[in-house]
Write an enzyme that holds these catalytic residues in place. Sequence first.
Site, short mmCIF file in Angstrom:
data_model
loop_
_atom_site.label_atom_id
_atom_site.label_comp_id
_atom_site.label_asym_id
_atom_site.label_seq_id
_atom_site.Cartn_x
_atom_site.Cartn_y
_atom_site.Cartn_z
CE LYS A 30 -46.76 -56.42 -25.37
NZ LYS A 30 -45.69 -55.88 -24.50
CE LYS B 239 -38.10 -55.53 -24.20
NZ LYS B 239 -38.96 -56.49 -23.51
CB THR C 100 -42.65 -54.37 -23.09
OG1 THR C 100 -41.55 -55.21 -23.42
CG2 THR C 100 -42.37 -52.95 -23.56
#
Length: 287
Positions: free
Chosen positions: A228, A160, A84
Site C-alpha cells: 500500500k 509521510k 498514509t
Amino acid sequence: MGYGIAASALRGGHHVWGFDVNTTPADRFRQEGGAEGTLADVADGLDVAILVVLNAAQTEEVLFGADALVPRLRQGAVVMSCATVPPQFARDMETRCSKAGVLYLDAPISGGAVKAASGDLTIMASGPDAAFAAARPVLDTVAATVFELGDSAGPGSAMKATNQLLAGVHIAAMAEALTFGMTQGVTPEAFLKVISKSAGTSWMLENRAPHVIDGDYTPRSSVNIWPKDLGIVLEIAEDAGFDAPITATALAQYGKAVEMGLGGVDDAAVAKVYARQAGLTLPGEDE
C-alpha cells in the site's frame, strides 16, 4: 497504533471513546477506562476525531461513507487523519470537511505501535492554524514531536510518503543484507552486532533485524502495509514524472512476501523471500 493513541490520550486526562470494526480491542479499551457510548450517540460532542485506519479508501468511508462521521460532528470539531494517503486525497478531504464546517488536520504518524502506546509518536502535520489549535491538547499527549509543515492539507502526507519510501526500502535492504551475509557464513546475530555499530546501519535495521534473529514475526508492523505505502509513493512519483527504481524493487519483494502468505505477519518477514530464493534457513525455522 490506534489503540496506543487512544490509550495515550486517555492517560493524558482526555475523555476518550474507541471504535473499531473489530469489537475486541474496542471492548478492551472500555474495560481499561475508555468512555461508554456509541459513535452515533457521542459524535456531536467530540472536539477531536482521530482516524487511524489503513488507507485512503477507509478514511473516506469513515468520514463520508454509508455511516458518515463528518455530518455528525459539530461545527469547529477537527478530524485528525493519520493514515498514509496521497497528498491530493488529503487536500480533497480537507475541502469536503471544510464545506461541512469541520476542520481537517493532515496528520500522518510515525513510530509504530510501541511509540503510539507510550505517547511518543512523530506526527507530520499540515493544516490551518485553527485545526492545529483544536487538536493541540491531544497532540500534546500522543506525540513527542509534531512537525508543522504547512497551513493546508497535503504537505503532511507528502512528507509521510517520503518517510515511507525510506522505511520500506530500509527494511527490504536489511533483509537482503542479513541473508546475503548468511550466504557468506555471517550469522544473523553477528550481522546485527557488527552492522549496528557500522556505517551501514539504519533505525529500521536495528529495529527489525532482532525480529528475524528471534524468529518472532508477531506483526508490530505488517508486510501488508508496504504494498500500500510504496504503491502510494510510486503513484505520487508517476504523477510527478519521477523515476523511483529502488522503491519499485523493494515493492516487488513485499509483493512476493504477500504471495508467500506472509501479508499479515511482521514486515521483517520479507527476509523469508530472500531466504527461500537462496535456500537458507532463518532462525526459528525447521531445518
